[in-house]
Design a protein around this motif. Sequence first.
Motif, PDB file in Angstrom:
ATOM      1  N   LYS A   1       0.797  -1.228   0.000  1.00 19.18           N
ATOM      2  CA  LYS A   1       0.000   0.000   0.000  1.00 19.18           C
ATOM      3  C   LYS A   1       0.830   1.278   0.000  1.00 19.18           C
ATOM      4  N   HIS A   2       2.013   1.209  -0.597  1.00 17.68           N
ATOM      5  CA  HIS A   2       2.752   2.434  -0.910  1.00 17.68           C
ATOM      6  C   HIS A   2       3.863   2.076  -1.897  1.00 17.68           C
ATOM      7  N   ASN A   3       4.305   3.087  -2.641  1.00 20.98           N
ATOM      8  CA  ASN A   3       5.410   2.868  -3.571  1.00 20.98           C
ATOM      9  C   ASN A   3       6.633   2.398  -2.789  1.00 20.98           C
ATOM     10  N   ILE A   4       7.172   1.225  -3.156  1.00 21.58           N
ATOM     11  CA  ILE A   4       8.333   0.687  -2.439  1.00 21.58           C
ATOM     12  C   ILE A   4       9.575   0.906  -3.289  1.00 21.58           C
ATOM     13  N   ALA A   5      10.372   1.891  -2.890  1.00 25.42           N
ATOM     14  CA  ALA A   5      11.618   2.174  -3.596  1.00 25.42           C
ATOM     15  C   ALA A   5      12.771   1.355  -3.038  1.00 25.42           C
ATOM     16  N   HIS A   6      12.657   0.991  -1.751  1.00 20.66           N
ATOM     17  CA  HIS A   6      13.742   0.261  -1.100  1.00 20.66           C
ATOM     18  C   HIS A   6      13.166  -0.593   0.024  1.00 20.66           C
ATOM     19  N   MET A   7      13.750  -1.764   0.229  1.00 22.59           N
ATOM     20  CA  MET A   7      13.314  -2.679   1.267  1.00 22.59           C
ATOM     21  C   MET A   7      14.541  -3.275   1.936  1.00 22.59           C
ATOM     22  N   ASN A   8      14.455  -3.516   3.244  1.00 22.53           N
ATOM     23  CA  ASN A   8      15.538  -4.174   3.985  1.00 22.53           C
ATOM     24  C   ASN A   8      14.916  -5.174   4.945  1.00 22.53           C
ATOM     25  N   MET A   9      15.525  -6.363   5.037  1.00 23.27           N
ATOM     26  CA  MET A   9      14.981  -7.404   5.906  1.00 23.27           C
ATOM     27  C   MET A   9      15.972  -7.802   6.976  1.00 23.27           C
ATOM     28  N   ASP A  10      15.452  -8.085   8.155  1.00 25.66           N
ATOM     29  CA  ASP A  10      16.207  -8.705   9.242  1.00 25.66           C
ATOM     30  C   ASP A  10      15.585 -10.076   9.443  1.00 25.66           C
ATOM     31  N   SER A  11      16.153 -11.091   8.771  1.00 24.42           N
ATOM     32  CA  SER A  11      15.554 -12.425   8.788  1.00 24.42           C
ATOM     33  C   SER A  11      15.611 -13.060  10.168  1.00 24.42           C
ATOM     34  N   SER A  12      16.575 -12.651  11.003  1.00 20.31           N
ATOM     35  CA  SER A  12      16.679 -13.240  12.330  1.00 20.31           C
ATOM     36  C   SER A  12      15.494 -12.872  13.215  1.00 20.31           C
ATOM     37  N   ARG A  13      14.836 -11.752  12.902  1.00 20.46           N
ATOM     38  CA  ARG A  13      13.665 -11.327  13.677  1.00 20.46           C
ATOM     39  C   ARG A  13      12.379 -11.361  12.856  1.00 20.46           C
ATOM     40  N   GLY A  14      12.487 -11.711  11.583  1.00 24.63           N
ATOM     41  CA  GLY A  14      11.308 -11.736  10.731  1.00 24.63           C
ATOM     42  C   GLY A  14      10.746 -10.362  10.450  1.00 24.63           C
ATOM     43  N   LEU A  15      11.615  -9.344  10.434  1.00 27.01           N
ATOM     44  CA  LEU A  15      11.179  -7.971  10.215  1.00 27.01           C
ATOM     45  C   LEU A  15      11.576  -7.472   8.831  1.00 27.01           C
ATOM     46  N   MET A  16      10.761  -6.584   8.292  1.00 30.73           N
ATOM     47  CA  MET A  16      11.064  -5.936   7.025  1.00 30.73           C
ATOM     48  C   MET A  16      10.690  -4.463   7.139  1.00 30.73           C
ATOM     49  N   VAL A  17      11.514  -3.596   6.543  1.00 31.63           N
ATOM     50  CA  VAL A  17      11.190  -2.181   6.470  1.00 31.63           C
ATOM     51  C   VAL A  17      11.102  -1.790   5.001  1.00 31.63           C
TER      52      VAL A  17
ATOM     53  N   VAL B   1       6.682   7.789   3.555  1.00 31.21           N
ATOM     54  CA  VAL B   1       6.335   6.944   4.697  1.00 31.21           C
ATOM     55  C   VAL B   1       7.287   5.761   4.783  1.00 31.21           C
ATOM     56  N   VAL B   2       7.697   5.431   6.012  1.00 32.55           N
ATOM     57  CA  VAL B   2       8.509   4.244   6.274  1.00 32.55           C
ATOM     58  C   VAL B   2       7.626   3.254   7.038  1.00 32.55           C
ATOM     59  N   LYS B   3       7.578   2.011   6.567  1.00 28.61           N
ATOM     60  CA  LYS B   3       6.728   1.004   7.201  1.00 28.61           C
ATOM     61  C   LYS B   3       7.572  -0.159   7.705  1.00 28.61           C
ATOM     62  N   ILE B   4       7.263  -0.617   8.916  1.00 31.27           N
ATOM     63  CA  ILE B   4       7.932  -1.769   9.506  1.00 31.27           C
ATOM     64  C   ILE B   4       6.925  -2.905   9.589  1.00 31.27           C
ATOM     65  N   TRP B   5       7.327  -4.074   9.056  1.00 35.81           N
ATOM     66  CA  TRP B   5       6.428  -5.213   8.920  1.00 35.81           C
ATOM     67  C   TRP B   5       6.929  -6.423   9.692  1.00 35.81           C
ATOM     68  N   ASP B   6       5.971  -7.192  10.238  1.00 32.59           N
ATOM     69  CA  ASP B   6       6.255  -8.526  10.758  1.00 32.59           C
ATOM     70  C   ASP B   6       5.991  -9.511   9.625  1.00 32.59           C
ATOM     71  N   MET B   7       7.050 -10.190   9.159  1.00 33.84           N
ATOM     72  CA  MET B   7       6.950 -11.093   8.011  1.00 33.84           C
ATOM     73  C   MET B   7       6.985 -12.569   8.414  1.00 33.84           C
ATOM     74  N   THR B   8       6.928 -12.866   9.710  1.00 38.20           N
ATOM     75  CA  THR B   8       7.169 -14.249  10.150  1.00 38.20           C
ATOM     76  C   THR B   8       6.165 -15.237   9.571  1.00 38.20           C
ATOM     77  N   GLN B   9       4.901 -14.856   9.514  1.00 38.51           N
ATOM     78  CA  GLN B   9       3.901 -15.784   8.988  1.00 38.51           C
ATOM     79  C   GLN B   9       3.996 -15.928   7.472  1.00 38.51           C
ATOM     80  N   VAL B  10       4.512 -14.907   6.816  1.00 39.15           N
ATOM     81  CA  VAL B  10       4.609 -14.942   5.353  1.00 39.15           C
ATOM     82  C   VAL B  10       5.773 -15.815   4.900  1.00 39.15           C
TER      83      VAL B  10
END
Length: 410
Positions: free
Chosen positions: A366-382, A389-398
């Motif tokens: 739900k926003h233009n994503i120009a850049h993404m970074n993941m922390d796989s050890s915590r299941g997080l994505m920004v 807008v900067v969004k922080i996501w919980d990706m563990t279930q995905v």
Amino acid sequence: MAAEIHSRPQSARPVLLNKIEGHQDAVNAAVLIPKEDGVITVGEDRTIRVWLKRDSGQYWPSIYHTVSSPCSSMSYHHDSKRIFIGQDNGAVVEFEISEDFNKITFVKTYPAHQSRVSAIVYCPECEWVISTGHDKSVSWMCSRSGSMLGRHYFSSWASCLQFDHDTKHAFIGDFSGQITLLKLDQNTYSVITTLKGHEGSVGSLYWDPAQRLLFSGASDHSVIMWDIGGRKGRTLLLQGHHDRVQSLCYLQLTRQLVSCAADGGITVWNMDVSREEAPQWLESDCCQKCEQPFFWNLKQMWDTKTIGLRQHHCRKCGKAVCGKCSSKRSTYPVMGFEFQVRVCDACYETIKEEDRTSLATFHEGKHNIAHMNMDSSRGLMVTCGSDRVVKIWDMTQVVGCSLATSFSPR
């Protein structure tokens, strides 16, 4: 650390944990701070910001630093707290962040490019700062002295960069759709090869040194996996986006690829399956099914007194066919076609219903994503983009995996 593998129900989707707003212009890069509830962002508003999570659950800027030119790219090295910022004026500026993330100190400026810096990689083992720019070049500089070590020019803008620290190979994508592989040395370099497969400008690259796989995303809406280590030139085409692919991340533990696009699409690809390479498109003067001439085949049109037909290609077999012999459309995920594509009637009959089972999941950022970074050890994505807008996501279930750390879904 032990890993927990979770099932991935169809309803599983990224969970939005936080939205960070405050930049006055597009946010060009965002990085999660390892082992911290924090994010570093840089943007067109010429600011470098470090956001830390407060007891209220909201993120507030602990560092707000303004530089002389819009910030176009960033490389952050957590162990040394060194951060390298690429700017629109062509310079790369190095800073050091304090241990408590409350202070930023200027270190030096690198004369990297003549125009906008598009990507940066800091290699502490080599003591190099490598960058690409819109001046059609890649440069590598000494991180101790700040001096230029070498530079190579391309025929078009250099748009993205990845670097293998062990072999000193650099992968550079450009606006012509090519990816160039260079072997860098202290003051010299050699061009190893050029990878050609995209029909649009390459917008993002991701290098997995363990399996020696290179992933590229482009404005043609596609992702290509290049098997660099296999030495067979094997490529896999993945088509599951409706807009230009701008950021990629490969998760080694679960063998999944996460790709983000300009329209906000987030796609998670299952790469732990046997996939087929898309065929090369064959050329012919007539349909390779019914043998009717194509419109440029004047001789056969005259001899048979028929009107030439338009040429198409079957995405499954690659044969040149006319519209009548390729009236069907189908998905074929094993070949990377998650959307319906043209297939010839003969190939359509060979595709079983189970062959159409998707090998990817699709989500909306739900926003233009120009850049993404993941922390796989915590299941997080920004994610960040032009909407500020900067969004922080919980990706563990995905992605179906989280490491046993202090992280727990909020």
